[in-house]
Design a protein around this motif. Structure first.
Motif, PDB file in Angstrom:
ATOM      1  N   VAL A 196       0.841  -1.191   0.000  1.00  0.00           N
ATOM      2  CA  VAL A 196       0.000   0.000   0.000  1.00  0.00           C
ATOM      3  C   VAL A 196       0.881   1.248   0.000  1.00  0.00           C
ATOM      4  CG1 VAL A 196      -1.742   1.300   1.279  1.00  0.00           C
ATOM      5  CG2 VAL A 196      -1.885  -1.195   1.162  1.00  0.00           C
ATOM      6  N   ASP A 197       1.834   1.312   0.919  1.00  0.00           N
ATOM      7  CA  ASP A 197       2.729   2.461   0.992  1.00  0.00           C
ATOM      8  C   ASP A 197       3.963   2.067   1.786  1.00  0.00           C
ATOM      9  OD1 ASP A 197       3.654   5.038   0.581  1.00  0.00           O
ATOM     10  OD2 ASP A 197       2.171   6.013   1.850  1.00  0.00           O
ATOM     11  N   ALA A 198       5.039   2.805   1.575  1.00  0.00           N
ATOM     12  CA  ALA A 198       6.282   2.578   2.307  1.00  0.00           C
ATOM     13  C   ALA A 198       7.021   3.908   2.414  1.00  0.00           C
ATOM     14  CB  ALA A 198       7.145   1.544   1.585  1.00  0.00           C
ATOM     15  N   PHE A 199       7.660   4.098   3.540  1.00  0.00           N
ATOM     16  CA  PHE A 199       8.394   5.328   3.798  1.00  0.00           C
ATOM     17  C   PHE A 199       9.613   4.986   4.631  1.00  0.00           C
ATOM     18  CE2 PHE A 199       8.865   9.152   6.636  1.00  0.00           C
ATOM     19  CZ  PHE A 199       9.355  10.008   5.658  1.00  0.00           C
ATOM     20  N   ALA A 200      10.774   5.465   4.228  1.00  0.00           N
ATOM     21  CA  ALA A 200      12.012   5.206   4.971  1.00  0.00           C
ATOM     22  C   ALA A 200      12.690   6.525   5.315  1.00  0.00           C
ATOM     23  CB  ALA A 200      12.942   4.343   4.122  1.00  0.00           C
ATOM     24  N   TRP A 201      13.481   6.499   6.382  1.00  0.00           N
ATOM     25  CA  TRP A 201      14.236   7.685   6.770  1.00  0.00           C
ATOM     26  C   TRP A 201      15.652   7.276   7.147  1.00  0.00           C
ATOM     27  CZ3 TRP A 201      10.181   5.554   9.295  1.00  0.00           C
ATOM     28  CH2 TRP A 201      10.406   5.021  10.563  1.00  0.00           C
ATOM     29  N   THR A 202      16.526   8.245   7.161  1.00  0.00           N
ATOM     30  CA  THR A 202      17.937   7.997   7.423  1.00  0.00           C
ATOM     31  C   THR A 202      18.309   8.462   8.826  1.00  0.00           C
ATOM     32  OG1 THR A 202      18.515  10.124   6.457  1.00  0.00           O
ATOM     33  CG2 THR A 202      18.555   8.219   4.980  1.00  0.00           C
ATOM     34  N   ALA A 203      19.490   8.071   9.241  1.00  0.00           N
ATOM     35  CA  ALA A 203      19.996   8.479  10.556  1.00  0.00           C
ATOM     36  C   ALA A 203      20.017   9.998  10.641  1.00  0.00           C
ATOM     37  CB  ALA A 203      21.394   7.915  10.781  1.00  0.00           C
ATOM     38  N   GLY A 204      19.622  10.518  11.771  1.00  0.00           N
ATOM     39  CA  GLY A 204      19.621  11.950  11.998  1.00  0.00           C
ATOM     40  C   GLY A 204      18.366  12.663  11.526  1.00  0.00           C
ATOM     41  N   ALA A 205      17.420  11.919  10.963  1.00  0.00           N
ATOM     42  CA  ALA A 205      16.174  12.542  10.498  1.00  0.00           C
ATOM     43  C   ALA A 205      15.369  13.012  11.704  1.00  0.00           C
ATOM     44  CB  ALA A 205      15.353  11.548   9.688  1.00  0.00           C
TER      45      ALA A 205
END
Length: 131
Positions: free
Chosen positions: A110-119
């Motif tokens: 349906v959906d996917a969201f990723a973030w990086t270190a320090g976000a």
């Protein structure tokens, strides 16, 4: 129109029948907080004109062993938001790099969201805001 199909996003989990399913569809991850203060949470938005039954939908972070199934009777009205927190998914979202991934009850992405270190937290998923 022999245009190639768009690539299936790499969510780390198999996509049933290699379909994009509802990706960019009506239910979207719009915001989340991975800070743990007071608790991690995820917000979904129904951009459609009908209520969507979320029963049996699956939520995971970037670890496939972290899996939460939304209970029977869970739904989101048209134009409404639905928020669930760590009590609902029983695992934390990483304060550094992690992901929020959502499948429907048929196993379609349906959906996917990723973030990086320090976000910073909370995170807004701009694609879900139509941007």
């Amino acid at each position: 129109d022999n245009a190639p199909e768009p690539p299936v996003p790499d969510t780390g989990c198999p996509v049933k029948d290699n379909e994009m399913s509802l990706l960019n569809g009506v239910v979207k991850i719009t915001e989340l907080d991975h800070s743990g203060v007071p608790s991690d949470w995820v917000e979904l938005y129904n951009d459609g004109s009908n209520t969507v039954d979320l029963s049996g939908w699956i939520f995971k972070d970037n670890d496939d062993t972290h899996c939460a199934v939304l209970p029977a009777g869970t739904s989101i009205a048209a134009g409404a938001y639905f928020v669930f927190d760590r009590e609902s998914f029983d695992f934390g979202l990483g304060g550094s790099a992690d992901a929020a991934r959502l499948w429907d009850a048929d196993g379609k992405v349906v959906d996917a969201f990723a973030w990086t270190a320090g976000a910073p937290a909370p995170q807004s998923h701009a694609v879900c805001d139509g941007q």
